[in-house]
Write a protein that holds these residues in place. Structure first.
Motif: not given
Ligand code: FAD
Ligand code: SF4
Length: 509
Positions: A386-390, A63-65, A397-399, A267-273
């Motif tokens: 937050r978790v984002v997809l590029d 993942w990317l921080d 993972l922007l934390y 992390v992976n549930s919001p990614v799936l959505l």
């Protein structure tokens, strides 16, 4: 290829595995999808070199921080999910955690349910996960029944520390631990490779052993391993999920169902959505609030080791003590600081992963004289964490940790306590912004669809047949370990599903 089930559960960890167990024996045909495989029982389970240096069981994914740097998250894709590697510290949230609570850095929001609502499900979750403990010691303990199993006794050296803590006016309490058949043939042997290691004996109360295996034996539950959910597809109205697209060992499979329970982790549930965005849900499925993936929390956690050069630590199983005296307020501040618990023994190899150039013999000598602790504080939900997809489908993972001042006070207080107990030196280590083990909060539950993603039964406000039962639903992170609460809420949601969606089926059986 297309198949149909009544209910599809995605993810077999604390939330999904417990949900599968609770639906076993119901009239619904249930499919449990797990992207990983079973963790094999093998000598390497307990080999610190294999687990910590070779990362034998770690998810092979970067993942990317928040600085855009890639990192290997501390997470595992397997049957049972991260519970296979947990320390099995199975805490109830405190009563106050369900209410809004003022912290040094701001307000921790209230939950849409109170402690009394979850208490009966905590009872059931503790029974399912064989929790050991003792009431009457912990000043923050919520009202509760006795534990299902007696506490794990402190080793002699830890008992001395407990006595010393009491001498300082503190209230140490037994850590609630999920361990199976302690001291019995084939049961837990209280070894030194528990936290972060899978149990070779299957004596740790993890979701595979306590929930998934029993569920998969039921005639109504089917488990697919190596089956990764790629996308949820809605019907033309956008109000219902119609199917999940699955990569099953390289083969694309479409599974339709009446009801979907997502439990891939926070992390992976919001990614799936997010990956399930469509014309009807252009910003991601169930995201009318814009909150999918936001409010990521993970606790502020610092590993601490008290060191004494002439006091070898003979303890094998060290993880038995908690200090909750600073949970609701600190000695010099009205704000909560957090929790302290003793940790499993650090192995030289584990310490060497932090500063690799120090030789292993030096670490081994060091940790043989150390006593390990974890200081843990609540972090607060912030929308920009937050978790984002590029565009390339990579997870960011922007934390940025918050409530840091309170956490520092907790660490300093513990440092002082360890010095008062005679330790010469206290060393600390923290994962800081790459902290993922206690990930939560990215699909918060609540009553208002504008300020939450899920309703109080963890059903998506926007999608009538979609539930999420992993750590994503937490509106606040509290400062105790999260998983018993995940399991308890999964049991509560399962009861709700049985009473509503399955009622007709249940009565016609
Ligand atoms: C080393 C370690 C120690 C810990 N110790 C403790 C402890 O002592 N006490 C405590 O309370 N908590 C502890 N935790 C945290 C605890 O393990 C987690 O809070 C808990 O497992 C989270 O449950 P979950 O259902 O949200 O997710 P997980 O348990 O992580 O389960 C998610 C599952 O979904 C699967 N999955 C993900 N994406 C997909 C997909 N697209 N398709 C199919 N399957 C998918 C994953 O493989 C995984 O099996 C620890 C964690 C770690 C890593
Ligand atoms: S034997 Fe007990 S202490 Fe050792 S890994 Fe298994 S559950 Fe943990």
């Amino acid at each position: 290829m297309s198949q149909h089930y009544d209910i599809v559960i995605i993810g077999s960890g604390a939330g999904g595995g417990t949900m599968a167990q609770a639906l076993a024996g119901s009239p619904a045909r249930v499919l449990l999808l797990e992207r990983g495989d079973f963790v094999p029982r093998e000598p390497q389970n307990w080999d610190p070199h294999e687990v910590w240096m070779k990362l034998r069981y770690r998810a092979r994914e970067y993942w990317l921080d928040e600085r855009g740097e890639s990192f290997l998250p501390y997470t595992h894709y397997c049957v049972g999910g991260n519970t296979k590697f947990w320390g099995s510290v199975l805490y109830r949230l405190r009563q106050e955690d369900f209410q809004s609570l003022e912290h040094a850095d701001g307000l921790s929001p209230a939950w849409p349910i109170d402690y009394d609502t979850l208490a009966p499900y905590y009872d059931r979750a503790e029974a399912l996960y064989h929790v050991h403990g003792e009431t009457g010691h912990d000043p923050t303990e919520p009202p509760r029944r006795p534990y299902p199993h007696a506490p794990i006794p402190h080793a002699a050296a830890m008992q001395q520390i407990v006595d010393g803590l009491r001498g300082l006016g503190l209230h140490p309490s037994p850590l609630p631990l999920g361990l199976r058949h302690v001291g019995e043939p084939g049961g837990c042997i209280l070894c030194a490779t528990c936290n972060s290691f899978p149990c070779q004996l299957h004596a740790k109360s993890d979701a595979e052993v306590c929930a998934v295996r029993a569920a998969a034996e039921a005639s109504n539950v089917t488990l697919w391993t190596n089956a990764c959910a790629r996308r949820l597809v809605t019907d033309p109205t956008g109000r219902r999920v119609a199917a999940v697209e699955v990569d099953r060992g390289g083969e694309a499979v479409r599974v339709t169902a009446d009801l979907f329970v997502v439990s891939c982790g926070a992390v992976n549930s919001p990614v799936l959505l997010m990956r399930s965005a469509s014309d009807r849900h252009p910003n991601g499925l169930a995201n009318s609030s814009g909150l999918v993936g936001r409010r990521y929390m993970a606790h502020l956690a610092t590993m601490m080791e008290g060191f004494h050069p002439f006091r070898p630590n003979t303890t094998v199983f060290q993880k038995t003590v908690a200090i909750n005296d600073f949970y609701l307020r600190g000695p010099d501040t009205p704000y909560p600081l957090g929790q302290i618990q003793s940790q499993g023994r650090t192995h030289g190899v584990m310490a060497q992963t932090v500063v690799p150039w120090i030789p292993l013999w030096a670490y081994d000598a060091w940790v043989a004289r150390g006593v390990d602790w974890l200081a843990m504080s609540e972090d607060l939900p912030r929308e920009d964490n937050r978790v984002v997809l590029d565009r390339d489908d990579r997870i960011h993972l922007l934390y940025r940790p918050n409530n840091v001042r309170a956490h520092r006070m907790l660490v300093e207080r513990m440092r002082r306590i360890l010095r008062q107990l005679g330790f010469w030196l206290v060393v600390t280590h923290s994962h800081k912004s790459r902290n993922t083990t206690h990930q939560c909060g990215t699909l918060a539950f609540g009553t208002d669809p504008r300020t939450s993603v899920l309703d109080p039964y963890c059903r998506a406000h926007d999608v009538e047949n979609l539930f999420v039962v992993d750590a994503s639903f937490f509106p606040s992170s509290a400062a105790v370990n999260p998983a018993l609460t995940i399991a308890a809420q999964a049991l509560r949601v399962a009861d709700h599903i049985r009473a509503t969606h399955l009622k007709v089926m249940e009565t016609s059986v």
